[in-house]
Motif scaffolding. Structure first.
Motif, short mmCIF file in Angstrom:
data_model
loop_
_atom_site.label_atom_id
_atom_site.label_comp_id
_atom_site.label_asym_id
_atom_site.label_seq_id
_atom_site.Cartn_x
_atom_site.Cartn_y
_atom_site.Cartn_z
N THR A 3 0.84 -1.19 0.00
CA THR A 3 0.00 0.00 0.00
C THR A 3 0.88 1.24 0.00
OG1 THR A 3 -1.75 -1.14 1.21
CG2 THR A 3 -1.74 1.27 1.28
N CYS A 4 0.54 2.19 -0.84
CA CYS A 4 1.19 3.49 -0.88
C CYS A 4 0.13 4.53 -0.58
CB CYS A 4 1.81 3.73 -2.25
SG CYS A 4 2.50 5.39 -2.48
N ARG A 5 0.26 5.16 0.56
CA ARG A 5 -0.75 6.13 0.99
C ARG A 5 -0.11 7.51 1.04
NH1 ARG A 5 -2.68 3.32 4.66
NH2 ARG A 5 -4.53 2.62 3.51
N ALA A 6 -0.81 8.50 0.50
CA ALA A 6 -0.30 9.87 0.47
C ALA A 6 -1.01 10.72 1.51
CB ALA A 6 -0.49 10.48 -0.91
N SER A 7 -0.28 11.67 2.05
CA SER A 7 -0.87 12.68 2.91
C SER A 7 -0.34 14.04 2.48
CB SER A 7 -0.54 12.41 4.38
OG SER A 7 0.86 12.35 4.57
N GLY A 8 -1.22 15.04 2.55
CA GLY A 8 -0.81 16.38 2.17
C GLY A 8 -1.00 16.69 0.70
N SER A 68 -2.99 14.87 -3.21
CA SER A 68 -3.82 13.82 -3.79
C SER A 68 -3.04 13.01 -4.81
CB SER A 68 -5.05 14.43 -4.47
OG SER A 68 -5.77 13.43 -5.17
N LEU A 69 -3.20 11.69 -4.73
CA LEU A 69 -2.59 10.81 -5.73
C LEU A 69 -3.39 10.74 -7.02
CD1 LEU A 69 -1.49 7.73 -3.55
CD2 LEU A 69 -0.02 9.49 -4.55
N GLU A 70 -4.60 11.29 -6.98
CA GLU A 70 -5.50 11.13 -8.12
C GLU A 70 -4.97 11.80 -9.38
OE1 GLU A 70 -9.46 12.36 -7.26
OE2 GLU A 70 -10.25 11.76 -9.21
N HIS A 71 -4.16 12.84 -9.23
CA HIS A 71 -3.71 13.60 -10.39
C HIS A 71 -2.20 13.60 -10.54
CE1 HIS A 71 -7.79 14.91 -11.00
NE2 HIS A 71 -7.85 15.33 -9.75
N VAL A 72 -1.58 12.51 -10.12
CA VAL A 72 -0.14 12.35 -10.34
C VAL A 72 0.12 10.94 -10.85
CG1 VAL A 72 0.57 14.01 -8.58
CG2 VAL A 72 0.27 11.60 -7.95
N SER A 93 6.41 -1.37 -11.44
CA SER A 93 5.14 -1.07 -12.09
C SER A 93 4.83 0.41 -11.93
CB SER A 93 4.01 -1.90 -11.48
OG SER A 93 2.78 -1.64 -12.14
N CYS A 94 4.30 1.00 -12.98
CA CYS A 94 3.98 2.42 -12.96
C CYS A 94 2.61 2.65 -13.60
CB CYS A 94 5.02 3.22 -13.72
SG CYS A 94 6.72 2.93 -13.18
N THR A 95 1.93 3.68 -13.14
CA THR A 95 0.63 4.00 -13.70
C THR A 95 0.47 5.50 -13.90
OG1 THR A 95 -1.76 3.80 -13.35
CG2 THR A 95 -0.40 3.95 -11.38
N GLY A 96 0.03 5.90 -15.06
CA GLY A 96 -0.29 7.28 -15.32
C GLY A 96 -1.68 7.58 -14.79
N TYR A 97 -2.00 8.86 -14.63
CA TYR A 97 -3.31 9.19 -14.09
C TYR A 97 -4.27 9.70 -15.14
CZ TYR A 97 -2.56 14.26 -14.33
OH TYR A 97 -2.36 15.55 -14.76
N ASN A 98 -3.76 10.06 -16.33
CA ASN A 98 -4.63 10.68 -17.33
C ASN A 98 -4.40 10.18 -18.75
OD1 ASN A 98 -2.13 11.80 -17.77
ND2 ASN A 98 -2.86 13.91 -17.88
N ASP A 99 -3.59 9.14 -18.90
CA ASP A 99 -3.24 8.72 -20.25
C ASP A 99 -3.33 7.20 -20.45
OD1 ASP A 99 0.37 9.09 -19.65
OD2 ASP A 99 -1.17 7.91 -18.66
N ASP A 115 -6.98 3.54 -5.61
CA ASP A 115 -8.22 3.80 -4.90
C ASP A 115 -8.20 5.29 -4.58
OD1 ASP A 115 -10.34 4.15 -3.16
OD2 ASP A 115 -9.96 2.31 -2.05
N ASN A 116 -8.78 6.08 -5.45
CA ASN A 116 -8.69 7.54 -5.27
C ASN A 116 -9.42 8.00 -4.02
OD1 ASN A 116 -7.15 7.92 -7.60
ND2 ASN A 116 -8.96 8.08 -8.91
N ALA A 117 -10.50 7.34 -3.66
CA ALA A 117 -11.23 7.72 -2.45
C ALA A 117 -10.36 7.56 -1.21
CB ALA A 117 -12.50 6.89 -2.33
N ALA A 118 -9.50 6.56 -1.24
CA ALA A 118 -8.61 6.31 -0.10
C ALA A 118 -7.25 6.98 -0.27
CB ALA A 118 -8.42 4.81 0.10
N ASN A 119 -7.07 7.67 -1.40
CA ASN A 119 -5.79 8.33 -1.69
C ASN A 119 -4.63 7.34 -1.60
OD1 ASN A 119 -4.55 10.67 -2.61
ND2 ASN A 119 -4.01 11.36 -0.56
#
Length: 123
Positions: free
Chosen positions: A21-26, A28-32, A49-55, A73-77
């Motif tokens: 699990t990779c959890r961010a604080s401060g 949002s992971l949704e747009h990176v 493994s890598c994942t883009g957010y918009n492509d 899981d964007n809701a859980a960041n």
């Protein structure tokens, strides 16, 4: 405070599974873009493994294709790395990292890094 925190590592037998699990604080992971990297003792860091957010970009190293899955899981960041059929050569410290420069498997494109979580695959 901007922070990334990995968890979920541990000791597992060959053939076993783990979910990192990779959890961010401060922020949002949704747009990176998010990547999982690993480093084994005496080896260079490699992209797992890598994942883009918009492509729609998704990368898996050849050594993990069919066994690992990256998901968001964007809701859980949170970004997960589901690891199945683990092998001893999967042993290492696993890091998550984020990039705003674009989808890439190059570590130098990632600006924020977590502290890492140890994965040991051993019988």
């Amino acid at each position: 405070q901007v922070q990334l925190a990995e968890s979920g590592g541990g000791v597992v037998q060959p053939g076993g599974s783990l979910r990192l699990t990779c959890r961010a604080s401060g922020f949002s992971l949704e747009h990176v873009h998010v990547g999982w990297f690993r480093q084994a003792p005496g080896s260079e860091r490699e992209a797992v493994s890598c994942t883009g957010y918009n492509d729609g970009y998704t990368y898996y190293a050849d050594s993990v294709k069919g066994r690992f899955t990256i998901s968001r899981d964007n809701a859980a960041n949170t970004v997960y790395l589901h690891m199945n059929s683990l092998k001893p050569e999967d042993t290492g410290v696993y890091y998550c990292a984020t990039s705003t420069r674009g989808s890439s498997r190059r570590g130098d494109q990632y600006g924020y890094w977590g502290q890492g979580t140890q994965v040991t695959v051993s019988s």
